[in-house]
Design a protein around this motif. Structure first.
Motif, mmCIF file in Angstrom:
data_model
loop_
_atom_site.group_PDB
_atom_site.id
_atom_site.type_symbol
_atom_site.label_atom_id
_atom_site.label_comp_id
_atom_site.label_asym_id
_atom_site.label_seq_id
_atom_site.Cartn_x
_atom_site.Cartn_y
_atom_site.Cartn_z
ATOM 1 N N THR A 9 -19.856 25.861 50.835
ATOM 2 C CA THR A 9 -21.069 25.048 50.909
ATOM 3 C C THR A 9 -21.619 24.772 49.520
ATOM 4 O OG1 THR A 9 -21.576 26.025 53.046
ATOM 5 C CG2 THR A 9 -23.383 24.933 51.894
ATOM 6 N N ILE A 10 -21.687 25.787 48.693
ATOM 7 C CA ILE A 10 -22.197 25.617 47.329
ATOM 8 C C ILE A 10 -21.285 24.701 46.527
ATOM 9 C CG2 ILE A 10 -22.618 26.827 45.154
ATOM 10 C CD1 ILE A 10 -23.595 29.202 46.889
ATOM 11 N N THR A 11 -19.977 24.863 46.692
ATOM 12 C CA THR A 11 -19.023 24.023 45.966
ATOM 13 C C THR A 11 -19.157 22.558 46.381
ATOM 14 O OG1 THR A 11 -17.486 25.877 45.840
ATOM 15 C CG2 THR A 11 -16.584 23.677 45.455
ATOM 16 N N MET A 12 -19.223 22.293 47.675
ATOM 17 C CA MET A 12 -19.356 20.908 48.142
ATOM 18 C C MET A 12 -20.693 20.304 47.714
ATOM 19 S SD MET A 12 -16.633 19.857 49.430
ATOM 20 C CE MET A 12 -17.243 18.348 50.099
ATOM 21 N N THR A 13 -21.755 21.097 47.748
ATOM 22 C CA THR A 13 -23.054 20.604 47.312
ATOM 23 C C THR A 13 -23.024 20.233 45.840
ATOM 24 O OG1 THR A 13 -24.148 21.984 48.964
ATOM 25 C CG2 THR A 13 -25.507 21.156 47.168
ATOM 26 N N ALA A 14 -22.449 21.094 45.024
ATOM 27 C CA ALA A 14 -22.355 20.814 43.592
ATOM 28 C C ALA A 14 -21.478 19.588 43.321
ATOM 29 C CB ALA A 14 -21.801 22.029 42.858
ATOM 30 N N LEU A 15 -20.379 19.469 44.040
ATOM 31 C CA LEU A 15 -19.483 18.326 43.862
ATOM 32 C C LEU A 15 -20.176 17.019 44.242
ATOM 33 C CD1 LEU A 15 -16.597 17.326 43.230
ATOM 34 C CD2 LEU A 15 -16.101 17.615 45.642
ATOM 35 N N LEU A 16 -20.843 16.997 45.381
ATOM 36 C CA LEU A 16 -21.528 15.781 45.801
ATOM 37 C C LEU A 16 -22.713 15.451 44.902
ATOM 38 C CD1 LEU A 16 -21.370 16.224 49.665
ATOM 39 C CD2 LEU A 16 -20.064 14.634 48.258
#
Length: 96
Positions: free
Chosen positions: A19-26
């Motif tokens: 979740t943190i990775t996808m949030t940072a990527l987006l």
């Protein structure tokens, strides 16, 4: 600690890491796209309908921001009205 408990904690950590990775990527993609200039189909109609709107910042300040403030106030008022009735449910208490 049993193996099952360790597996559950590992899965929770994996989900929060994803979740943190996808949030940072987006967020990074949104940041980059904000600085790219590409035609927005609604931009000319804003300029024709409201002549004082010239930039994207003007669109946000005069169109999006007031409605988001209004929406926040309406949602806040509704929440304040029903919070007292929802408090037992939120705290896990049973109906009386």
């Amino acid at each position: 600690m049993s193996n099952n408990t360790a597996t559950i904690k590992t899965r929770k950590n994996l989900v929060s890491t994803r979740t943190i990775t996808m949030t940072a990527l987006l967020a990074a993609i949104s940041y980059v796209l904000a600085f790219l200039e590409f035609p927005v189909p609604l931009s000319p109609s804003f300029g024709e309908f409201l002549p004082f709107i010239k930039t994207k910042l003007d669109i946000v300040l005069f169109n999006a921001l007031p409605f988001n403030i209004l929406k926040g106030m309406v949602i806040g008022a509704i929440t304040m009205m029903i919070y007292k009735k929802l408090t037992p449910i939120l705290k896990g208490e049973t109906w009386k």
